[in-house]
Design an enzyme around this catalytic site. Sequence first.
Site, short mmCIF file in Angstrom:
data_model
loop_
_atom_site.label_atom_id
_atom_site.label_comp_id
_atom_site.label_asym_id
_atom_site.label_seq_id
_atom_site.Cartn_x
_atom_site.Cartn_y
_atom_site.Cartn_z
N PRO A 1 0.82 -1.21 0.00
CA PRO A 1 0.00 0.00 0.00
C PRO A 1 0.86 1.27 0.00
CG PRO A 1 -0.76 -1.58 1.65
CD PRO A 1 0.56 -2.07 1.16
N GLU A 2 0.52 2.19 -0.89
CA GLU A 2 1.21 3.48 -0.96
C GLU A 2 0.20 4.59 -0.76
OE1 GLU A 2 3.71 3.53 -4.45
OE2 GLU A 2 4.39 1.48 -4.11
N LYS B 1 1.63 8.04 3.51
CA LYS B 1 1.52 6.62 3.82
C LYS B 1 1.00 6.37 5.23
CE LYS B 1 4.99 4.71 0.68
NZ LYS B 1 6.15 3.81 0.57
#
Length: 354
Positions: free
Chosen positions: A2-3, A54
Amino acid sequence: MPEGPELHLASQFVNEACRGLVFGGCVEKSPISRNPEVPFESSAYYISASARGKELRLTLSPLPGAQPPQEPLALIFHFGMSGSFQLAPSNALPPHAHLRFYTAPPGPQLTLCFVDIRRFGHWELTGEWQPGRGPCVLLEYEQFRPCPSRENVLRNLADKVFDRPICEALLDQRFFNGIGNYLRAEILYRLRIPPFEKARTVLEALKQHRLSPKLTLSQKIKAKLQNPDLLELCHSVPKEVVQLGGSWTSGTQRIIRPQARPLPGHEGYGEAFLSKQQPSSLRVPASKTQKSPQSLRKGRGEGEGPTQVGLPEHFPLEMEGAPPNGAFQKERMAARAEVTCGKEGCPGNLQPGV
């Protein structure tokens, strides 16, 4: 992994899924998680979320009159390699649900879960964004982009991180908060920038880039859209991901499971493999000179064995679910043993076991 866009989509999912839901009771942590316990208990509270780079902030807000009296609590989540939020029935929790928020009665009980298969994700009780991170490339673009004051990136080019290759510098969250592996690869590819070019060399060129003052405002906007620079793509590429993120919030969970495909060795596996390698909209008919996989297979003398459409030549013949190669090997050895060349002492004249 995940970014920035995935964290933003996760916050949207939490807000949409939890809209109108009243949660109650204690926050439950998985016993195998090494993250801290969440000291929060309320008979009725709402959940909302926001994202920055993030990081994702989850806010628990007690309703007026809820017992015991409790101040709002904010948690900061880092998703690690595989973190996500899912909303599921309390009697059918997903595996690896390491933090759970239960809805209050009446009605069927639901649970908002922080799910993390690889357990690299974590949460903090501070409620504050990590101070060392720079402006979010997605939501704080006005502070991130090159502007007259050269904020953040261009004014800090003397930092030693810009001595590194540009592919490494783009992962530094002090300057590119929200950029990760796939985003940096896409940005550098679009600009045709060699990934190991020195970061300072790439970014210093942006200082010299000026549009002609003779251009009108519409012409300047058009030129920017047609020829974005690296810092502009750090905003527009994550934005594209968010705009394509409808499937991420389908149903009650953020991540869509891939459709089941035939197992290796079963009918339809070759077609599924080919479809995975090349989208149907991009396929073109085979040229007249190009041989089909079937003709290539027959040309190698493999007989009429199981057809594997679309599989590359280096694809392993023996795999789970496929017929074993032992029978084929025995047939080949027997055929080789029967071949004779007519000359004395030729190995082909020897019978099996001699």
